[in-house]
Design a protein around this motif. Structure first.
Motif, PDB file in Angstrom:
ATOM      1  N   VAL A   1      -6.100  17.645  12.220  1.00 46.10           N
ATOM      2  CA  VAL A   1      -5.774  16.224  12.353  1.00 46.10           C
ATOM      3  C   VAL A   1      -6.146  15.561  11.038  1.00 46.10           C
ATOM      4  O   VAL A   1      -7.219  15.806  10.479  1.00 46.10           O
ATOM      5  CB  VAL A   1      -6.518  15.565  13.530  1.00 46.10           C
ATOM      6  CG1 VAL A   1      -6.274  14.064  13.559  1.00 46.10           C
ATOM      7  CG2 VAL A   1      -6.076  16.187  14.856  1.00 46.10           C
ATOM      8  N   THR A   2      -5.260  14.716  10.521  1.00 43.95           N
ATOM      9  CA  THR A   2      -5.375  14.220   9.150  1.00 43.95           C
ATOM     10  C   THR A   2      -6.558  13.302   8.890  1.00 43.95           C
ATOM     11  O   THR A   2      -7.019  13.191   7.759  1.00 43.95           O
ATOM     12  CB  THR A   2      -4.104  13.449   8.753  1.00 43.95           C
ATOM     13  OG1 THR A   2      -3.942  12.322   9.636  1.00 43.95           O
ATOM     14  CG2 THR A   2      -2.880  14.345   8.824  1.00 43.95           C
ATOM     15  N   GLN A   3      -7.026  12.580   9.922  1.00 48.25           N
ATOM     16  CA  GLN A   3      -7.967  11.478   9.701  1.00 48.25           C
ATOM     17  C   GLN A   3      -7.363  10.485   8.706  1.00 48.25           C
ATOM     18  O   GLN A   3      -8.012  10.027   7.773  1.00 48.25           O
ATOM     19  CB  GLN A   3      -9.320  11.985   9.209  1.00 48.25           C
ATOM     20  CG  GLN A   3     -10.079  12.819  10.238  1.00 48.25           C
ATOM     21  CD  GLN A   3     -10.393  12.065  11.516  1.00 48.25           C
ATOM     22  OE1 GLN A   3      -9.730  12.226  12.536  1.00 48.25           O
ATOM     23  NE2 GLN A   3     -11.405  11.225  11.475  1.00 48.25           N
ATOM     24  N   GLY A   4      -6.129  10.132   8.943  1.00 47.64           N
ATOM     25  CA  GLY A   4      -5.399   9.196   8.091  1.00 47.64           C
ATOM     26  C   GLY A   4      -3.947   9.151   8.499  1.00 47.64           C
ATOM     27  O   GLY A   4      -3.537   9.786   9.478  1.00 47.64           O
ATOM     28  N   SER A   5      -3.167   8.394   7.769  1.00 45.37           N
ATOM     29  CA  SER A   5      -1.751   8.232   8.091  1.00 45.37           C
ATOM     30  C   SER A   5      -0.914   9.355   7.480  1.00 45.37           C
ATOM     31  O   SER A   5      -1.375  10.097   6.600  1.00 45.37           O
ATOM     32  CB  SER A   5      -1.243   6.883   7.575  1.00 45.37           C
ATOM     33  OG  SER A   5      -1.192   6.878   6.154  1.00 45.37           O
ATOM     34  N   TYR A   6       0.298   9.462   7.936  1.00 46.32           N
ATOM     35  CA  TYR A   6       1.246  10.470   7.448  1.00 46.32           C
ATOM     36  C   TYR A   6       1.511  10.280   5.956  1.00 46.32           C
ATOM     37  O   TYR A   6       1.321  11.207   5.148  1.00 46.32           O
ATOM     38  CB  TYR A   6       2.524  10.324   8.254  1.00 46.32           C
ATOM     39  CG  TYR A   6       3.651  11.287   7.958  1.00 46.32           C
ATOM     40  CD1 TYR A   6       3.532  12.639   8.229  1.00 46.32           C
ATOM     41  CD2 TYR A   6       4.870  10.812   7.475  1.00 46.32           C
ATOM     42  CE1 TYR A   6       4.599  13.515   8.006  1.00 46.32           C
ATOM     43  CE2 TYR A   6       5.938  11.667   7.250  1.00 46.32           C
ATOM     44  CZ  TYR A   6       5.793  13.024   7.515  1.00 46.32           C
ATOM     45  OH  TYR A   6       6.849  13.887   7.289  1.00 46.32           O
ATOM     46  N   ALA A   7       1.939   9.070   5.587  1.00 46.98           N
ATOM     47  CA  ALA A   7       2.228   8.802   4.173  1.00 46.98           C
ATOM     48  C   ALA A   7       0.978   8.940   3.319  1.00 46.98           C
ATOM     49  O   ALA A   7       1.023   9.468   2.202  1.00 46.98           O
ATOM     50  CB  ALA A   7       2.832   7.410   4.011  1.00 46.98           C
ATOM     51  N   GLY A   8      -0.162   8.469   3.839  1.00 45.68           N
ATOM     52  CA  GLY A   8      -1.401   8.568   3.083  1.00 45.68           C
ATOM     53  C   GLY A   8      -1.826  10.008   2.848  1.00 45.68           C
ATOM     54  O   GLY A   8      -2.348  10.354   1.784  1.00 45.68           O
ATOM     55  N   THR A   9      -1.593  10.861   3.845  1.00 46.13           N
ATOM     56  CA  THR A   9      -1.949  12.271   3.711  1.00 46.13           C
ATOM     57  C   THR A   9      -1.073  12.970   2.684  1.00 46.13           C
ATOM     58  O   THR A   9      -1.560  13.736   1.840  1.00 46.13           O
ATOM     59  CB  THR A   9      -1.825  12.976   5.068  1.00 46.13           C
ATOM     60  OG1 THR A   9      -2.719  12.343   6.003  1.00 46.13           O
ATOM     61  CG2 THR A   9      -2.158  14.457   4.956  1.00 46.13           C
ATOM     62  N   ILE A  10       0.220  12.700   2.738  1.00 42.88           N
ATOM     63  CA  ILE A  10       1.135  13.288   1.756  1.00 42.88           C
ATOM     64  C   ILE A  10       0.730  12.851   0.346  1.00 42.88           C
ATOM     65  O   ILE A  10       0.677  13.659  -0.588  1.00 42.88           O
ATOM     66  CB  ILE A  10       2.584  12.888   2.064  1.00 42.88           C
ATOM     67  CG1 ILE A  10       3.025  13.494   3.403  1.00 42.88           C
ATOM     68  CG2 ILE A  10       3.524  13.333   0.942  1.00 42.88           C
ATOM     69  CD1 ILE A  10       4.343  12.963   3.917  1.00 42.88           C
ATOM     70  N   SER A  11       0.426  11.571   0.199  1.00 42.38           N
ATOM     71  CA  SER A  11       0.001  11.055  -1.101  1.00 42.38           C
ATOM     72  C   SER A  11      -1.304  11.716  -1.557  1.00 42.38           C
ATOM     73  O   SER A  11      -1.460  12.066  -2.730  1.00 42.38           O
ATOM     74  CB  SER A  11      -0.179   9.537  -1.013  1.00 42.38           C
ATOM     75  OG  SER A  11      -0.659   9.013  -2.235  1.00 42.38           O
ATOM     76  N   TRP A  12      -2.239  11.917  -0.630  1.00 42.64           N
ATOM     77  CA  TRP A  12      -3.533  12.507  -0.983  1.00 42.64           C
ATOM     78  C   TRP A  12      -3.362  13.947  -1.453  1.00 42.64           C
ATOM     79  O   TRP A  12      -4.003  14.379  -2.410  1.00 42.64           O
ATOM     80  CB  TRP A  12      -4.459  12.439   0.221  1.00 42.64           C
ATOM     81  CG  TRP A  12      -5.868  12.898  -0.009  1.00 42.64           C
ATOM     82  CD1 TRP A  12      -6.551  13.841   0.690  1.00 42.64           C
ATOM     83  CD2 TRP A  12      -6.801  12.404  -0.999  1.00 42.64           C
ATOM     84  NE1 TRP A  12      -7.830  13.986   0.206  1.00 42.64           N
ATOM     85  CE2 TRP A  12      -8.021  13.118  -0.834  1.00 42.64           C
ATOM     86  CE3 TRP A  12      -6.732  11.445  -2.010  1.00 42.64           C
ATOM     87  CZ2 TRP A  12      -9.133  12.897  -1.639  1.00 42.64           C
ATOM     88  CZ3 TRP A  12      -7.845  11.229  -2.815  1.00 42.64           C
ATOM     89  CH2 TRP A  12      -9.019  11.947  -2.619  1.00 42.64           C
TER      90      TRP A  12
ATOM     91  N   GLY B   1      -0.204   2.252  -1.878  1.00 44.94           N
ATOM     92  CA  GLY B   1      -0.955   2.832  -2.986  1.00 44.94           C
ATOM     93  C   GLY B   1      -0.452   4.167  -3.485  1.00 44.94           C
ATOM     94  O   GLY B   1      -1.198   4.910  -4.123  1.00 44.94           O
ATOM     95  N   VAL B   2       0.816   4.489  -3.218  1.00 46.39           N
ATOM     96  CA  VAL B   2       1.346   5.778  -3.655  1.00 46.39           C
ATOM     97  C   VAL B   2       2.209   5.583  -4.900  1.00 46.39           C
ATOM     98  O   VAL B   2       2.915   4.589  -5.036  1.00 46.39           O
ATOM     99  CB  VAL B   2       2.158   6.452  -2.530  1.00 46.39           C
ATOM    100  CG1 VAL B   2       1.256   6.765  -1.351  1.00 46.39           C
ATOM    101  CG2 VAL B   2       3.326   5.598  -2.073  1.00 46.39           C
ATOM    102  N   LYS B   3       2.144   6.543  -5.811  1.00 46.83           N
ATOM    103  CA  LYS B   3       2.896   6.444  -7.054  1.00 46.83           C
ATOM    104  C   LYS B   3       4.320   6.961  -6.913  1.00 46.83           C
ATOM    105  O   LYS B   3       5.215   6.549  -7.640  1.00 46.83           O
ATOM    106  CB  LYS B   3       2.166   7.215  -8.153  1.00 46.83           C
ATOM    107  CG  LYS B   3       0.797   6.632  -8.496  1.00 46.83           C
ATOM    108  CD  LYS B   3       0.092   7.457  -9.557  1.00 46.83           C
ATOM    109  CE  LYS B   3      -1.265   6.866  -9.886  1.00 46.83           C
ATOM    110  NZ  LYS B   3      -1.996   7.661 -10.903  1.00 46.83           N
ATOM    111  N   ASN B   4       4.533   7.861  -5.970  1.00 49.41           N
ATOM    112  CA  ASN B   4       5.854   8.424  -5.725  1.00 49.41           C
ATOM    113  C   ASN B   4       6.740   7.360  -5.075  1.00 49.41           C
ATOM    114  O   ASN B   4       6.450   6.875  -3.977  1.00 49.41           O
ATOM    115  CB  ASN B   4       5.709   9.643  -4.809  1.00 49.41           C
ATOM    116  CG  ASN B   4       7.017  10.347  -4.538  1.00 49.41           C
ATOM    117  OD1 ASN B   4       8.038   9.728  -4.264  1.00 49.41           O
ATOM    118  ND2 ASN B   4       6.987  11.674  -4.583  1.00 49.41           N
TER     119      ASN B   4
END
Length: 364
Positions: free
Chosen positions: A240-251, A157-160
């Motif tokens: 702690v992100t409460q999510g994934s690495y890629a998901g956090t960067i995207s958020w 779900g990331v646009k990048n």
């Protein structure tokens, strides 16, 4: 059998069996019995098998996507930082609504998709198959796990494009290594070479970090932090992100987030991405924002499997660098958890974070 019947059967402990022909439609990995001897159909492993058969998705790839998102932990229906739910991290936020898409395809309610593991896995399989259909994968292509790469990239779900490639690469790394954790689910290691298609020529994520050369630089959205600082840097805050690495960067690249951190650290190998310059004010710790550097760590506070030695060592090296660069004492009065910052209601990094190990690495 209708999905609702399958879901209720799992709750009641009644065995449910998929049709042999449906299972034969995809390549499956043989699964061991659970520790209690429960039939596979009455387990998370069985839920993956059923969902993969129903939507003609490679079962082990579906597991790999889920493991990369949550380590196969649904967290009792609690949302991640970008409002994602369940084992398959079905998301509902202003930029992305895979939860709603799953509800439309499967007929499951949004409430069940959030809290019911079998429904959530079924929803994840449906969304992944929808991406494959949109990309034109026919039955023959769907039998080749390597061909699913672009669909997996879209599932993130990331646009990048660089981040989407990173997301898919991570899922295929998990697929190659096999899964040996998370409930009763197991997959075997395999030699897989993904067909990246249009992603083959997409460069790697980020450029070199301007403040910490071992890290990549992927800037957060300008609306998620403030330029400059109103106080001197005096502490490091561990999150702690409460999510994934890629998901956090995207958020943090999403203007709807209105949050950010200076750095994000990956669980598996300690990879680091910088998203806000040290000299700027990331929005991560309320009262400490003006004087703190924030480091997010991939994972969830209630699952210690995310806190790997590679993560501890890499983050500690970063913290040591930040302390040396900015004159911060390397002690627990100045290297603190998010929960320890006055005026915050967060609990991270939580009781599973090993402060003794971390501080030993910082000062080692």
């Amino acid at each position: 059998m209708k999905s609702g019947a399958r879901r209720s059967a799992w709750r009641r402990g009644t065995a449910v069996v998929c049709g042999t022909a449906a299972i034969a439609a995809i390549t499956l990995t043989a699964q061991p019995a659970t520790a209690t001897g429960a039939p596979e159909a009455d387990s998370m492993s069985g839920a993956f098998t059923d969902a993969a058969a129903e939507y003609d998705v490679p079962r082990d790839l579906l597991v790999a996507v889920g493991y990369g998102e949550t380590h196969l932990d649904g967290h009792d229906g609690k949302p991640s930082q970008d409002n994602g739910y369940g084992v398959m991290h079905l998301v509902s936020n202003p930029e992305r609504d895979s939860l709603g898409r799953a509800a439309k395809i499967t007929g499951e309610s949004r409430a069940d998709l959030k809290r019911d593991t079998r429904a959530n896995i079924r929803g994840g399989a449906a969304v992944l198959r929808a991406h494959a259909d949109a990309l034109g994968l026919d039955a023959s292509a769907r039998d080749d796990v390597a061909k699913w790469y672009p669909a997996v990239a879209r599932y993130g779900g990331v646009k990048n494009e660089r981040l989407a490639k990173f997301y898919a690469d991570s899922a295929y790394e998990i697929l190659a290594e096999g899964v040996r954790g998370g409930a009763d689910v197991r997959t075997r290691a395999r030699d897989v070479r993904p067909d990246r298609g249009d992603y083959a020529d997409v460069p790697a994520i980020g450029t070199q970090s301007p403040d910490y050369p071992p890290a990549a630089w992927v800037p957060a959205n300008a609306g998620n932090y403030a330029a400059g600082r109103s106080a001197a840097i005096s502490q490091v805050v561990v999150h702690v992100t409460q999510g994934s690495y890629a998901g956090t960067i995207s958020w943090f690249q999403n203007p709807e987030a209105e949050v950010s951190a200076h750095y994000v650290v990956r669980s598996a190998d300690g990879e680091i991405t910088q998203m806000v310059r040290d000299a700027d004010t990331a929005w991560h710790a309320r009262s400490a924002n003006a004087s703190a550097l924030g480091i997010e760590h991939e994972g969830f506070v209630d699952d210690p499997s995310w806190f790997t030695d590679a993560m501890y060592r890499s983050s500690a090296a970063l913290t040591k660098h930040l302390c040396d660069t900015h004159g911060i004492p390397k002690d627990r009065a100045h290297i603190v958890g998010h929960s320890e910052v006055p005026g915050n209601d967060h609990t991270d990094p939580g009781p599973n974070w090993n402060w003794d190990t971390y501080m030993a690495y910082v000062n080692g």
